[in-house]
Scaffold this active site. Sequence first.
Site, short mmCIF file in Angstrom:
data_model
loop_
_atom_site.label_atom_id
_atom_site.label_comp_id
_atom_site.label_asym_id
_atom_site.label_seq_id
_atom_site.Cartn_x
_atom_site.Cartn_y
_atom_site.Cartn_z
N ARG A 50 0.83 -1.21 0.00
CA ARG A 50 0.00 0.00 0.00
C ARG A 50 0.86 1.26 0.00
O ARG A 50 0.58 2.22 -0.70
CB ARG A 50 -0.96 -0.02 1.20
CG ARG A 50 -1.69 1.28 1.48
CD ARG A 50 -2.48 1.79 0.28
NE ARG A 50 -2.99 3.12 0.48
CZ ARG A 50 -2.34 4.25 0.22
NH1 ARG A 50 -1.09 4.23 -0.22
NH2 ARG A 50 -2.92 5.42 0.40
N ILE A 64 -0.98 7.22 8.81
CA ILE A 64 -2.02 6.20 8.95
C ILE A 64 -1.78 5.11 7.90
O ILE A 64 -2.50 5.02 6.90
CB ILE A 64 -3.44 6.79 8.80
CG1 ILE A 64 -3.63 8.00 9.72
CG2 ILE A 64 -4.49 5.73 9.13
CD1 ILE A 64 -4.95 8.72 9.53
N PRO A 65 -0.75 4.30 8.11
CA PRO A 65 -0.54 3.19 7.18
C PRO A 65 -1.72 2.23 7.27
O PRO A 65 -2.26 2.01 8.35
CB PRO A 65 0.77 2.55 7.66
CG PRO A 65 0.90 2.97 9.08
CD PRO A 65 0.21 4.29 9.21
N HIS A 66 -2.12 1.68 6.13
CA HIS A 66 -3.27 0.79 6.13
C HIS A 66 -3.17 -0.22 5.00
O HIS A 66 -2.45 -0.01 4.03
CB HIS A 66 -4.58 1.58 6.04
CG HIS A 66 -4.63 2.52 4.88
ND1 HIS A 66 -4.05 3.77 4.92
CD2 HIS A 66 -5.18 2.41 3.66
CE1 HIS A 66 -4.25 4.39 3.77
NE2 HIS A 66 -4.93 3.59 2.98
N ALA A 67 -3.91 -1.32 5.19
CA ALA A 67 -3.92 -2.37 4.18
C ALA A 67 -5.13 -3.26 4.41
O ALA A 67 -5.76 -3.23 5.48
CB ALA A 67 -2.64 -3.19 4.26
#
Length: 154
Positions: A50, A64-67
């Site tokens: 991502r 806000i790292p997200h996956a």
Amino acid sequence: MELTYILDAKSVRAGLKASSKKRLLQELAEIAEAEHGLKSGAVFDAVQERESLGPTGMGGGVAIPHARLEALDKVIGIFATVAKPIDFDAVDQQPVDLVFMLLAPQEAGAEHLRALARVSRTLRNGDVCAKLRSTNDPSAIYSILTEAEASRAA
């Protein structure tokens, strides 16, 4: 979507010593494994993939790292403060010291977006961020995050 639905107190850490974005994401993935039974390698790979599409540093020292992951049945969050701010390729080029990792089920389209919006709104609040930066107590951090939400609802 309420933060208490996606974040629990056991998933909050303070003062992580990561010295790079990669190492920070690895540490957050390890927390996801320890607290939620996910495979840290799968979490790390998904978040890195991502990040390759565009960095998730939203500015103001926040990322806000997200996956999305097959192994999940609901959105989960992991929050951490970083002892020494690190480069996260943020939009404002400022180093990051507040990180909220969001992990969602593969098919969680709207739910994932609602969670991302809630976290973003919470962490855009300068007063909330100042309070988060003023403590190294994970339970106090959890309270700050959830009280910010409760005060908006009142």
